[in-house]
Write an enzyme that holds these catalytic residues in place. Structure first.
Site, PDB file in Angstrom:
ATOM      1  CD  GLU A 233     -22.137   3.425  29.007  1.00  7.44           C
ATOM      2  OE1 GLU A 233     -22.011   4.455  28.319  1.00  7.44           O
ATOM      3  OE2 GLU A 233     -22.283   3.445  30.232  1.00  7.44           O
TER       4      GLU A 233
ATOM      5  CG  ASP B  99     -13.662  -0.245  33.355  1.00  7.69           C
ATOM      6  OD1 ASP B  99     -12.743  -0.278  32.531  1.00  7.69           O
ATOM      7  OD2 ASP B  99     -13.471  -0.303  34.579  1.00  7.69           O
TER       8      ASP B  99
ATOM      9  CE  LYS C 217     -12.045  -0.495  29.549  1.00  7.54           C
ATOM     10  NZ  LYS C 217     -11.059   0.358  30.213  1.00  7.54           N
TER      11      LYS C 217
ATOM     12  CG  PHE D 128      -8.132   4.550  30.077  1.00  4.98           C
ATOM     13  CD1 PHE D 128      -9.150   4.320  30.990  1.00  4.98           C
ATOM     14  CD2 PHE D 128      -8.042   5.798  29.482  1.00  4.98           C
ATOM     15  CE1 PHE D 128     -10.061   5.316  31.312  1.00  4.98           C
ATOM     16  CE2 PHE D 128      -8.943   6.806  29.794  1.00  4.98           C
ATOM     17  CZ  PHE D 128      -9.957   6.554  30.706  1.00  4.98           C
TER      18      PHE D 128
ATOM     19  CG  ASP E 252     -13.558  11.397  29.565  1.00  7.06           C
ATOM     20  OD1 ASP E 252     -14.243  10.350  29.626  1.00  7.06           O
ATOM     21  OD2 ASP E 252     -13.221  12.035  30.564  1.00  7.06           O
TER      22      ASP E 252
ATOM     23  NE  ARG F  98     -16.435  13.761  27.622  1.00  3.84           N
ATOM     24  CZ  ARG F  98     -16.687  12.734  28.418  1.00  3.84           C
ATOM     25  NH1 ARG F  98     -16.960  11.552  27.910  1.00  3.84           N
ATOM     26  NH2 ARG F  98     -16.641  12.883  29.735  1.00  3.84           N
TER      27      ARG F  98
HETATM   28  P1  IMP Z   1     -18.048   1.262  34.784  1.00  2.00           P
HETATM   29  O1  IMP Z   1     -19.126   1.828  35.650  1.00  2.00           O
HETATM   30  O2  IMP Z   1     -16.801   0.939  35.539  1.00  2.00           O
HETATM   31  O3  IMP Z   1     -18.482   0.133  33.906  1.00  2.00           O
HETATM   32  O4  IMP Z   1     -17.563   2.457  33.883  1.00  2.00           O
HETATM   33  C1  IMP Z   1     -18.245   2.821  32.772  1.00  2.00           C
HETATM   34  C2  IMP Z   1     -17.862   4.221  32.362  1.00  2.00           C
HETATM   35  O5  IMP Z   1     -16.501   4.522  32.677  1.00  2.00           O
HETATM   36  C3  IMP Z   1     -17.984   4.333  30.872  1.00  2.00           C
HETATM   37  O6  IMP Z   1     -19.284   4.706  30.496  1.00  2.00           O
HETATM   38  C4  IMP Z   1     -16.957   5.391  30.566  1.00  2.00           C
HETATM   39  O7  IMP Z   1     -17.542   6.660  30.739  1.00  2.00           O
HETATM   40  C5  IMP Z   1     -15.883   5.176  31.609  1.00  2.00           C
HETATM   41  N1  IMP Z   1     -14.794   4.325  31.079  1.00  2.00           N
HETATM   42  C6  IMP Z   1     -14.553   3.035  31.336  1.00  2.00           C
HETATM   43  N2  IMP Z   1     -13.472   2.586  30.678  1.00  2.00           N
HETATM   44  C7  IMP Z   1     -13.021   3.635  29.950  1.00  2.00           C
HETATM   45  C8  IMP Z   1     -11.934   3.806  29.020  1.00  2.00           C
HETATM   46  O8  IMP Z   1     -11.154   2.907  28.710  1.00  2.00           O
HETATM   47  N3  IMP Z   1     -11.809   5.044  28.489  1.00  2.00           N
HETATM   48  C9  IMP Z   1     -12.646   6.086  28.769  1.00  2.00           C
HETATM   49  N4  IMP Z   1     -13.692   5.953  29.611  1.00  2.00           N
HETATM   50  C10 IMP Z   1     -13.866   4.746  30.198  1.00  2.00           C
HETATM   51 MG    MG Z   2     -20.439   6.078  29.420  1.00  2.00          MG
END
Ligand code: IMP
Ligand code: MG
Length: 171
Positions: free
Chosen positions: A95, A99, A127, A148, A155, A161
């Site tokens: 990955e 986040d 993060k 971010f 993106d 990207r």
């Molecule tokens: P999660 O499900 O909240 O962990 O989000 C994961 C997905 O959110 C990642 O695979 C990214 O596609 C997107 N994402 C999370 N943080 C960022 C960021 O800072 N910039 C761009 N995409 C992010």
């Molecule tokens: Mg992703």
């Protein structure tokens, strides 16, 4: 740079990314020595990272792609499922950033339902301060505070990207 992505400042240059990817590839190679690997790439953000990482890992592997969407406020959904049988295989999800941990929690459950021999997670950026669901990646490139980032696959509303470096927004 597109009008929409103004206010971006460099965060990680391509040279630093290359170094991180190189180190992680070595760790992964050591960990899976003598084994075969199924690398799972969650579309779309992981594509540049996976492309660079797999070319630095010199063990037998197949690569599979999965596409999971998680629109804000909605639960995760599989748009494209894995195409390989991963039962009894060593699976490594690669990955680009973790986040809240929702996407990977969901994908982890999907992979585990197919009874792999093992499952590990590699992420370029993590993060941890943003985590809403418990999720501990096994290979982490760099920890990021609550910011971010855009570029190298990541993106902002689908833009950015294609940047070779990683940037973050300044208000
Ligand atoms: P999660 O499900 O909240 O962990 O989000 C994961 C997905 O959110 C990642 O695979 C990214 O596609 C997107 N994402 C999370 N943080 C960022 C960021 O800072 N910039 C761009 N995409 C992010
Ligand atoms: Mg992703």
């Amino acid at each position: 740079m597109s009008q929409k992505l103004r206010g971006l400042v460099p965060y990680l240059k391509k040279e630093e990314i290359d170094f991180i990817v190189e180190q992680m590839a070595k760790d992964i190679e050591r960990h899976y020595e003598g084994k075969e690997l199924v690398v799972v790439c969650p579309l779309k953000g992981s594509v540049p990272f996976v492309a660079d990482l797999i070319r630095k890992i010199h063990i037998p592997m197949i690569v599979d792609f999965v596409y999971i969407t998680s629109p804000k406020g909605e639960s995760c959904r599989i748009v494209r499922d894995l195409s390989h049988d991963i039962q009894d295989k060593h699976v490594l999800i690669v990955e680009e950033i973790i986040d809240a941990g929702r996407t990977l929690n969901f994908l982890k459950a999907r992979v585990l339902a197919s009874n792999p021999a093992s499952l590990r997670i590699a992420t370029l950026l993590d993060k941890p301060a943003r985590r809403e669901l418990p999720l501990q990646p096994d290979f982490v490139g760099r920890q990021v505070d609550d910011r971010f980032v855009v570029g190298y696959g990541m993106d902002s509303e689908e833009l950015g990207r294609n940047y070779k470096d990683i940037y973050n927004f300044v208000q």
